[in-house]
Enzyme design. Structure first.
Site, mmCIF file in Angstrom:
data_model
loop_
_atom_site.group_PDB
_atom_site.id
_atom_site.type_symbol
_atom_site.label_atom_id
_atom_site.label_comp_id
_atom_site.label_asym_id
_atom_site.label_seq_id
_atom_site.Cartn_x
_atom_site.Cartn_y
_atom_site.Cartn_z
ATOM 1 N N ASP A 1 0.739 -1.140 -0.085
ATOM 2 C CA ASP A 1 0.016 -0.030 -0.123
ATOM 3 C C ASP A 1 0.904 1.190 -0.153
ATOM 4 O OD1 ASP A 1 0.737 -0.254 2.808
ATOM 5 O OD2 ASP A 1 -0.727 0.736 3.414
ATOM 6 N N GLU A 19 0.199 -0.766 6.227
ATOM 7 C CA GLU A 19 1.272 -0.119 6.744
ATOM 8 C C GLU A 19 1.153 1.482 6.729
ATOM 9 O OE1 GLU A 19 5.057 1.407 7.690
ATOM 10 O OE2 GLU A 19 4.135 2.120 6.037
#
Lengths: 460, 460
Positions: free
Chosen positions: B88, B152
């Protein structure tokens, strides 16, 4: 003691009450622009009343709400007393908390409930009635000028200009103001001193942007820590302010004042309980009243910096700031104190940060000489009303208009408070005890008599 | 020196670049709920690639975005390396500041410009390519597990649960993470330590309501002054934290570490200039890098109280507060430090105020043993890529996932950063040097080789 006759029997309380009620019915809220018409009505109410008492009375325009000015000269040889008051009132909000209509005066348990009952319509109108009472006995013992403004509750933005423009017309020997609270129910009070003010703002700048406290913590200067360190250094362990020169030339309290205040009905325990604290910290060596009335202070009024939201954010802020006010006492000059504070605070800047100190505003401390004949006259007047000697206190706050009067008209200001804290000025269900109103009328009349009595009787 | 053969010539850079570009074209912004489909596409991209390399590869559901898990067992006798990364990326905002489409990778001056180029798609994909490079030469020298998460950038809210539920499957000898920046362009870096964290919030209560600073100043406790006094007392003149027991059992820096860090290309002057300050204050007796990486800190992250608006308000606030974080170093336990801080801060409460300290959260400090064979393996791998010994540094921040890995999987974590600060992760025009990407692929391949080499060659 004076030989002047009592006026109690001459007072027509019912008529005085009815007139005040009419005055209170006008919703003269200066902060509410929709009530401009009501403001004018209240001013005209006073003008018409004072004209009926033989005053030359005007409604003077200002850039804001008008000033009512009236004067009646008894004789150029007699002293001139200027009575200041204000006909505007605080907004009535929160309206839902009133037990009766704020603009329909209602008597319950001997108290008039209405917005403005004590602050300041009731106290100001007591003087109008006091003058009328005296006129029922003959001519006035002094020349009287009324200055009744309509912007006190919004900070009197136009009063200073008004005073400057009409200083000659407003010339007087003493100014009388009744717009506050007595020390306690059974304590007739003359307030003879006010603290002054120096208000500054401190800005501390660290890095040129907010930094991550992990990546930079341990090396980057932290302006919040720096600000805390600066603030902490402004007082020592004894609660004394450490700014060099701060206490120079302060007029110390006399033994007479300390003894007088020690006898006032004050309890540290009750005072602490009233604000919900366990102790009343302050400068060592002074009683609470002494600290509140006659010692300077340094209080941080606001502080900010970094992250103030919910949870946690690991940021080292780029800047922090604080607003700091110092209450000053006679002998201290606001401009000089501000300069001393600026220099000292700047010198305390820890490594790596820069510190800027902004001057917000100041106000002169004021104390009237306790040996002044005006003080003695007020004491005698209050003795005639209450049957006991007055208390002579000061107040910890600053009243800007008092400093303006003092500075522009050059006359001493006598603060003869007729209300009580329990009147709840500015709050819902504001009230004024009928007894205090009636005693206020007598106080006004006796005070004018005492001020008009010749020196021989004044020292009698 | 190692006897393992160089792989430079085997790297098909054009193909590796093209694949990364495809990966970067998927706008996998975890914070943007409208991109849930793109998140899944990015996960499937990785799964399919790893499956093509002979991994058993899955896309595992979580309560949020999925985790890509893949493993390829070379032999139960060989060590197992778990490679962590995340697919991500940060939101691309502010979009207007990008010189090229954030999701259309564009090469300028040898750099790939795209959101996620360095953080962490580029660095994570270097490991995928490193594995592929090795597979071109034969079987893998170690068992490899990939754990590539999709949350994250939003704080890894579901990773700890995932680790706990699959601890057995994820079992490994060492964890490798490449998700950061090297110390400098010419300094291949292994990060072997992270600071921990104790984060608290201090509330100071004075009176039961805001008070007028004139009427009460000098007697009422001022919670802002009190808070400043408390904060100022938390450090001494030497910048040392005064909380009793705070420094107990801290692992002091070794002479080896101090000497090693002293040789890193660091300039206090440049560091200070980069954040616009004239000095870098901190604990006496330690260099800047030592203070940043190996000494605990205490920074106020936020402070508030009283009036923060324009102009002046003469109020003594009822309460004030501050958020304070302490960065911790090995030997310090966050829970214990928080307790010590709570006790000490409470004990500093000046007369008349009450102080409450809230525990926000903590994080364990971590340092890997510099004598560890994993550190030595990383050093050898980086020497093969860069032709020079690696720098061993720590970082001042805390990486919560590292503590989770350490705590749940019980394996040491090797942080081999492949990027540079100038890559501008999280900012517009994020980039990754093609050279760094290619060196990253080699670093990954060499590291796996070195980790798989037997003890004799490791110490050779």
């Amino acid at each position: 003691m004076t030989s002047l006759p009592p006026l109690n029997d001459a007072l027509d309380a019912a008529r005085a009450d009815a007139e005040l009620f009419d005055f209170l019915r006008i919703p003269s809220v200066s902060a509410d622009s929709r009530r401009k018409g009501d403001m004018l009505r209240a001013a005209e109410f006073l003008q018409s009343k004072l004209a009926s008492l033989g005053f030359t009375a005007r409604v003077d325009r200002t850039a804001g709400h008008p000033v009512v000015y009236a004067e009646r000269v008894a004789s150029p040889e007699r002293p001139t007393v200027l009575i200041y008051g204000h006909y505007d009132v605080q907004p009535e909000a929160p309206e839902g908390e009133w037990l009766s209509d704020p603009f329909e005066p209602t008597v319950r348990d001997g108290r008039i409930y209405a917005r403005g009952a004590t602050d300041d319509k009731g106290q100001a109108y007591a003087h109008v009635q006091g003058v009328e009472l005296l006129l029922g006995q003959g001519d006035l013992p002094v020349n009287v000028k009324f200055l009744l403004e309509g912007e006190e509750e919004v900070g009197s933005p136009n009063l200073e200009t008004y005073l400057r423009e009409r200083a000659e017309e407003l010339a007087c020997d003493v100014i009388v103001i009744s717009d506050g609270s007595r020390f306690a129910r059974d304590v007739p009070t003359v307030t003879y001193g006010l603290r002054g003010l120096s208000y500054i703002e401190v800005h501390v700048q660290g890095a040129n942007r907010d930094l991550h406290s992990g990546s930079y913590g341990g090396a980057a200067p932290n302006p919040i820590n720096a600000l805390a360190q600066i603030i902490a250094r402004l007082k020592d362990e004894q609660g004394r302010i450490t700014i060099p020169g701060f206490y120079d030339s302060i007029a110390e309290l006399t033994e007479q004042e300390r003894a007088m205040w020690a006898q006032l009905p004050h309890s540290d325990q009750e005072f602490a309980a009233s604000i919900g604290v366990s102790a009343l910290p302050g400068e060592a060596g002074y009683s609470t009243l002494e600290r509140l009335w006659a010692r300077p202070t340094l209080d941080v009024n606001g502080i900010w910096g970094g992250y103030q939201g919910e949870g946690s954010k690991t940021v080292i802020a780029a800047k922090a700031g604080a607003k700091i006010s110092m209450r000053l006492v006679p002998g201290q000059d606001p401009a000089r104190i501000t300069k001393l504070a600026q220099d000292y605070i700047t010198s305390l800047a820890p490594q790596g940060v820069s510190v800027k100190v902004i001057d917000h505003h100041g106000g002169q401390p004021i104390a009237m000489d306790l040996d002044s004949p005006y003080i003695a006259a007020a004491d005698r007047a209050l003795q005639r009303v209450y049957g006991k000697k007055a208390a002579f206190g000061r107040t910890g706050g600053s009243i800007p208009i008092v400093a303006s009067f003092r500075a522009i008209l050059g006359a001493p200001v006598l603060l003869v408070d007729l209300g009580l804290n329990e009147d709840a000025p500015h709050s819902p269900n504001e009230s004024f005890a009928l007894e205090d109103y009636h005693n206020g009328i007598l106080t006004s009349a006796y005070l004018l008599q005492e001020l008009g009595a010749d020196e021989t009787s004044q020292s009698g």
